[in-house]
Design an enzyme around this catalytic site. Structure first.
Site, mmCIF file in Angstrom:
data_model
loop_
_atom_site.group_PDB
_atom_site.id
_atom_site.type_symbol
_atom_site.label_atom_id
_atom_site.label_comp_id
_atom_site.label_asym_id
_atom_site.label_seq_id
_atom_site.Cartn_x
_atom_site.Cartn_y
_atom_site.Cartn_z
ATOM 1 N N THR A 1 0.810 -1.221 0.000
ATOM 2 C CA THR A 1 0.000 0.000 0.000
ATOM 3 C C THR A 1 0.842 1.269 0.000
ATOM 4 O OG1 THR A 1 -0.167 0.066 2.416
ATOM 5 C CG2 THR A 1 -1.840 -1.206 1.230
ATOM 6 N N ASP A 2 0.163 2.352 -0.346
ATOM 7 C CA ASP A 2 0.786 3.674 -0.268
ATOM 8 C C ASP A 2 0.502 4.279 1.109
ATOM 9 O OD1 ASP A 2 -1.860 4.558 -0.354
ATOM 10 O OD2 ASP A 2 -1.728 5.244 -2.433
ATOM 11 N N ALA A 3 0.819 5.540 1.295
ATOM 12 C CA ALA A 3 0.640 6.196 2.593
ATOM 13 C C ALA A 3 -0.818 6.251 3.027
ATOM 14 C CB ALA A 3 1.227 7.607 2.546
ATOM 15 N N VAL B 1 -3.962 2.375 0.515
ATOM 16 C CA VAL B 1 -4.529 1.862 -0.733
ATOM 17 C C VAL B 1 -3.406 1.161 -1.505
ATOM 18 C CG1 VAL B 1 -5.553 2.561 -2.944
ATOM 19 C CG2 VAL B 1 -6.254 3.688 -0.818
#
Length: 130
Positions: free
Chosen positions: A10-12, A15
């Protein structure tokens, strides 16, 4: 192939990062062939390598941290030196398609020169293959 989305995917914002789906697709293709009795490693050891030469991808909905997903793979086209698969990442248990793609791979040998698909791969790509 089913698996859970981990933090590393995931990103920050929690997601799944868009490029991670390419890895999901790669794993899905390898497992697709494995269920048909083929090992990508063994094919490579015998001089058959399958780089991606075309990729189309549609992001429909986000996968998020801890989602349980499945990569589905189906053969769309088979040529003399290449094949195309349709792949999608589906969220379980609601069955929602999150990402759909179309991936074309070409068979190459030493020097990255195109060569005919091996017979065992052609058999594994047939619709009636196990």
């Amino acid at each position: 192939m089913e698996f859970r989305v981990y933090y590393e995917d995931t990103d920050a914002g929690g997601v799944v990062y868009h490029a991670r789906y390419l890895g999901f697709f790669e794993r899905g293709r390898c497992e697709f062939l494995r269920t048909r009795g083929l090992s990508v490693r063994e094919l490579a050891d015998r001089g058959w390598i399958f780089p991606v030469v075309r990729l189309e991808i549609d992001y429909r909905a986000p996968a998020v941290l801890d989602d349980l997903v499945r990569v589905e793979t189906e053969v769309l086209e088979v040529g003399k030196t290449s094949f195309t698969v349709g792949q999608q990442v589906v969220r379980l248990p609601d069955g929602k398609c999150l990402v759909a793609g179309r991936v074309t791979l070409v068979c190459v040998g030493p020097g990255m020169r195109p060569k005919r698909l091996p017979q065992e791969l052609l058999a594994a790509l047939r619709p009636e293959a196990p």
